[in-house]
Motif scaffolding. Structure first.
Motif, short mmCIF file in Angstrom:
data_model
loop_
_atom_site.label_atom_id
_atom_site.label_comp_id
_atom_site.label_asym_id
_atom_site.label_seq_id
_atom_site.Cartn_x
_atom_site.Cartn_y
_atom_site.Cartn_z
N ALA A 1 0.84 -1.21 0.00
CA ALA A 1 0.00 0.00 0.00
C ALA A 1 0.87 1.26 0.00
O ALA A 1 0.56 2.25 -0.68
CB ALA A 1 -0.93 -0.01 1.21
N PHE A 2 1.95 1.22 0.75
CA PHE A 2 2.84 2.38 0.81
C PHE A 2 3.53 2.61 -0.53
O PHE A 2 3.61 3.74 -1.02
CB PHE A 2 3.87 2.16 1.92
N HIS A 3 4.05 1.55 -1.13
CA HIS A 3 4.67 1.69 -2.45
C HIS A 3 3.66 2.22 -3.46
O HIS A 3 3.99 3.04 -4.32
CB HIS A 3 5.21 0.33 -2.93
N GLY A 4 2.40 1.75 -3.36
CA GLY A 4 1.36 2.21 -4.27
C GLY A 4 1.07 3.68 -4.11
O GLY A 4 0.88 4.41 -5.11
N PHE A 5 1.05 4.16 -2.87
CA PHE A 5 0.84 5.58 -2.61
C PHE A 5 1.97 6.39 -3.21
O PHE A 5 1.75 7.43 -3.87
CB PHE A 5 0.76 5.81 -1.10
N TRP A 6 3.18 5.93 -3.01
CA TRP A 6 4.36 6.64 -3.54
C TRP A 6 4.26 6.75 -5.06
O TRP A 6 4.56 7.79 -5.65
CB TRP A 6 5.63 5.90 -3.14
N ALA A 7 3.82 5.67 -5.72
CA ALA A 7 3.70 5.68 -7.18
C ALA A 7 2.66 6.69 -7.65
O ALA A 7 2.84 7.38 -8.66
CB ALA A 7 3.35 4.29 -7.69
N LYS A 8 1.56 6.82 -6.90
CA LYS A 8 0.53 7.79 -7.27
C LYS A 8 1.07 9.22 -7.20
O LYS A 8 0.68 10.09 -7.98
CB LYS A 8 -0.68 7.65 -6.34
N GLY A 9 1.98 9.45 -6.25
CA GLY A 9 2.55 10.78 -6.09
C GLY A 9 3.41 11.21 -7.26
O GLY A 9 3.63 12.41 -7.47
N LYS A 10 3.89 10.27 -8.05
CA LYS A 10 4.68 10.63 -9.22
C LYS A 10 3.83 11.34 -10.26
O LYS A 10 4.32 12.19 -11.02
CB LYS A 10 5.33 9.38 -9.83
N ASP A 11 2.53 10.98 -10.30
CA ASP A 11 1.63 11.57 -11.30
C ASP A 11 0.76 12.70 -10.74
O ASP A 11 0.28 13.54 -11.49
CB ASP A 11 0.72 10.48 -11.88
N ASP A 12 0.54 12.69 -9.43
CA ASP A 12 -0.35 13.67 -8.80
C ASP A 12 0.43 14.42 -7.73
O ASP A 12 0.73 13.88 -6.67
CB ASP A 12 -1.56 12.95 -8.20
N VAL A 13 0.73 15.68 -7.99
CA VAL A 13 1.53 16.46 -7.05
C VAL A 13 0.87 16.58 -5.69
O VAL A 13 1.54 16.69 -4.65
CB VAL A 13 1.83 17.86 -7.64
N ASP A 14 -0.45 16.54 -5.66
CA ASP A 14 -1.18 16.66 -4.38
C ASP A 14 -1.00 15.44 -3.49
O ASP A 14 -1.34 15.48 -2.30
CB ASP A 14 -2.67 16.88 -4.63
N LEU A 15 -0.50 14.34 -4.06
CA LEU A 15 -0.30 13.12 -3.27
C LEU A 15 1.16 12.87 -2.94
O LEU A 15 1.50 11.85 -2.37
CB LEU A 15 -0.86 11.91 -4.02
N ARG A 16 2.02 13.82 -3.26
CA ARG A 16 3.43 13.63 -2.96
C ARG A 16 3.69 13.80 -1.46
O ARG A 16 3.05 14.61 -0.80
CB ARG A 16 4.28 14.62 -3.77
N PHE A 17 4.62 13.03 -0.97
CA PHE A 17 4.93 13.12 0.45
C PHE A 17 5.65 14.42 0.79
O PHE A 17 5.47 14.97 1.88
CB PHE A 17 5.80 11.92 0.87
N VAL A 18 6.48 14.90 -0.11
CA VAL A 18 7.20 16.16 0.10
C VAL A 18 6.76 17.14 -0.98
O VAL A 18 6.99 16.90 -2.17
CB VAL A 18 8.73 15.95 0.05
N ASN A 19 6.12 18.22 -0.55
CA ASN A 19 5.60 19.24 -1.47
C ASN A 19 6.06 20.60 -0.97
O ASN A 19 5.50 21.15 -0.02
CB ASN A 19 4.08 19.17 -1.54
N ALA A 20 7.11 21.12 -1.58
CA ALA A 20 7.72 22.36 -1.10
C ALA A 20 6.76 23.53 -1.09
O ALA A 20 6.94 24.49 -0.32
CB ALA A 20 8.94 22.70 -1.96
N SER A 21 5.72 23.47 -1.89
CA SER A 21 4.77 24.59 -1.94
C SER A 21 3.72 24.53 -0.84
O SER A 21 2.91 25.45 -0.69
CB SER A 21 4.07 24.62 -3.31
N ASP A 22 3.68 23.44 -0.08
CA ASP A 22 2.67 23.29 0.98
C ASP A 22 3.31 22.63 2.20
O ASP A 22 3.17 21.43 2.42
CB ASP A 22 1.50 22.44 0.47
N PRO A 23 4.01 23.40 3.03
CA PRO A 23 4.69 22.85 4.20
C PRO A 23 3.75 22.15 5.19
O PRO A 23 4.12 21.13 5.78
CB PRO A 23 5.36 24.08 4.83
N THR A 24 2.56 22.68 5.37
CA THR A 24 1.62 22.09 6.32
C THR A 24 1.20 20.69 5.88
O THR A 24 1.17 19.74 6.68
CB THR A 24 0.38 22.98 6.48
#
Length: 581
Positions: free
Chosen positions: A526-549
């Motif tokens: 499940a964790f690997h799957g989440f990480w893969a989704k973040g490659k295509d959807d910026v809102d699902l990335r674990f590290v998003n410099a534009s949204d610190p919160t």
């Protein structure tokens, strides 16, 4: 925070409020668990069907009334009655956010429970004859028993790990004769090892040690005396070897029980037999010949028999052989009575596939010697077939024709050995492919799980690099606004994290450590799957410099994943490396 236990309590309290006459023993049968179909919700309970008959009411009507008590609960999004009277709950995101906060607050204690309530339990495993190094046939039982002991200790049991040393009988005399041959070899003689002796090179150091201690003087002693001296030296050396082998898998026992304590005048067998006679549990009689092939140990004669059938066995059992010596079963009864007298009412024995016929007789023995107070669970570990690239794989080093535990650990490492042997039910035979467990692919379960943990750690390193001003300390993670985590992917992952406490408790009660291996593999996927989704959807990335919160909230989620994986791997005795080479 165990949401299943939490809702079980809430459902029972609601039932008591409407029906105070319900007895605790009946309410103990109420279960809250995941629904069979995930589309039906997050939780499901059988409560209405459990109490309907005693109350003389229709289960669907009871379920409808009970569901109404939860309709306005702030942490319940919806509640529905299904089928004959199941109640399905769909929880609000708020409760999943509470789960995430609980993981952060409890850390390595998340998932620990008191289901064992401090009960003393004896887990006996390995118990290999001390006639040579540990071989692969022993390894599965060793890993299973050790993981089970850890799982039960994690779940509130007071666990004693025990090894039964089978240091009497004919095989030890053969060991002594084999060691004596190696002694002669050390003195310069050319030896030939007869069929039936122990041929492994592991006895060469025993021969050398005998030479160093005795010189050539053992040759002057009567053969029977020399064999006994060689046997004692070999047994001591073999136990050192066995403990060293087990240590390679980080397996250590609390108690090493010598079979010799059972034998001889005043030994446990003699005491137990006298006690059995006093209790009327033995008699003099004949056994009917078993159907089919007659076993070698069956004798058509008047003999001392244990009333095993009275305690659930298929037949009564002989206790004394025709030569006056005790049967193996007599030793089994005495040994388990010894355990009971040491205060163990909960026993687990881990045995190999060739001992499947022992289950009923051991259960009968424990029931008899404890007058029904104690119980034993006999866990059978099936055979392991060694493969390499799908083909049978043989290794032969220091032990004649045996593949040793050391051979396996040397080939693939302790982590892979332990995880792969636990990634299947103990009662199912399995293939162990050396090539597969060395692959760094998702097809290799141990790599896949350890990679998930290492990936979680790398995400924190990425955050430190890309968002240097962001406080990602434990205190900051605890204060993160996890309410920002509302996507389906977020909730799906947290839901799986929330299942961890129930998974551990259920695995401990069922004596099934493979459930832990399955769970951490599912969480890793499940964790690997989440990480893969973040490659295509910026809102699902674990590290998003534009949204610190949001980044901090996601890091709290990542931290929870790695904490639970570390807890699970810890129970299995497998390491959680922060980086993989």
């Amino acid at each position: 925070m165990d949401i299943f236990a939490l809702f079980t309590t809430r459902v029972i309290e609601a039932l008591r409020a409407d029906h105070p006459e319900l007895e605790d023993s009946l309410l103990a049968r109420v279960v809250v668990e995941p629904p069979r179909d995930a589309s039906h919700g997050d939780l499901s309970t059988n409560a209405a069907m459990v109490v309907a008959k005693p109350l003389g009411k229709n289960p669907r009507e009871l379920a409808t009334a009970l569901a109404g008590r939860f309709a306005q609960a702030p942490d319940v999004e919806s509640v529905e009655v299904a089928g004959p009277g199941f109640i399905n709950f769909r929880l609000s995101n708020a409760i999943w956010h509470q789960v995430l906060k609980a993981v952060g607050a409890q850390g390595e204690s998340y998932g620990r429970s008191d289901v064992g309530q401090g009960e003393r339990v004896n887990v006996e495993y390995v118990s290999a004859n001390p006639t040579g190094p540990m071989h692969v046939g022993h390894t599965r039982g060793a890993v299973f028993g050790d993981a089970l002991a850890s799982l039960m200790a994690w779940s509130g049991y007071d666990v004693t790990r025990e090894y039964y040393i089978n240091d009497t009988g004919g095989q030890t005399l053969i060991l002594g004769r084999s060691a004596l041959l190696r002694y002669r070899e050390a003195l310069g003689e050319t030896i030939e090892i007869p069929s039936g002796f122990y041929p492994g090179d592991y006895l060469i150091p025993v021969g050398e040690a005998l030479k160093a201690e005795w010189g050539a003087s053992l040759l002057d002693k009567p053969e029977e005396e020399a064999v006994l001296i060689a046997r004692e030296a070999a047994l001591g050396a073999m136990m050192v070897l066995i403990k060293a082998d087990l240590a390679q898998l980080n397996i250590h026992h609390d108690v090493f029980f010598s079979e010799r304590q059972l034998h001889g005048a005043g030994g446990d067998i003699e005491k137990t037999l006298a006690w059995l006679r006093e209790e009327g549990m033995v008699y003099e009689g004949r056994l009917d010949a078993p159907k089919g092939k007659t076993p070698e140990d069956w004798e058509d004669r008047e003999q001392t028999l244990f009333r095993a059938k009275d305690y659930g066995d298929d037949t009564d059992r002989a206790l004394i052989k025709s030569d006056g010596s005790y049967t193996y079963f007599a030793a089994d009864i005495a040994y388990h009575r010894n355990k009971y007298l040491r205060g163990f009412k909960h026993m687990v024995n881990v045995l190999g596939a060739d001992h499947s016929g022992y289950v009923k007789r051991l259960q009968a023995a424990v029931k008899a010697v404890s007058h029904g107070e104690a119980e034993i669970d006999v866990r059978i570990c099936q055979l392991v077939r060694l493969l390499k690239n799908g083909e049978p794989f043989k290794m032969s080093k220091r032990s004649g024709d045996l593949v040793t535990l050391s051979d396996v650990v040397e080939e693939v490492g302790s982590d892979a050995t332990r995880f792969m042997l636990l990634f299947r039910r103990n009662d199912a035979s399995m293939d162990f492919d050396f090539a597969l467990v060395k692959e760094q692919t998702r097809d290799n379960p141990v790599f896949y799980v350890q990679y998930a943990y290492a990936r979680a750690c790398s995400i924190f390193r990425t955050a430190e690099r890309d968002m240097a001003g962001l406080d990602i300390s434990p205190a900051a993670l605890s204060a993160a606004e996890v309410e920002r985590l509302s996507s389906a992917a977020d909730i799906e992952l947290i839901r799986l994290i929330g299942a961890w406490p129930r998974t551990v408790a259920a695995a401990a009660l069922a004596h099934e450590p493979h459930r832990i291996a399955f769970y951490v593999h599912d969480l890793a996927a499940a964790f690997h799957g989440f990480w893969a989704k973040g490659k295509d959807d910026v809102d699902l990335r674990f590290v998003n410099a534009s949204d610190p919160t949001l980044t901090l909230a996601r890091l709290a989620l990542v931290d929870a994943v790695r904490q639970v994986i570390r807890n699970g791997l810890g129970i299995l005795g497998v390491s959680a490396p922060e980086e993989l080479s």
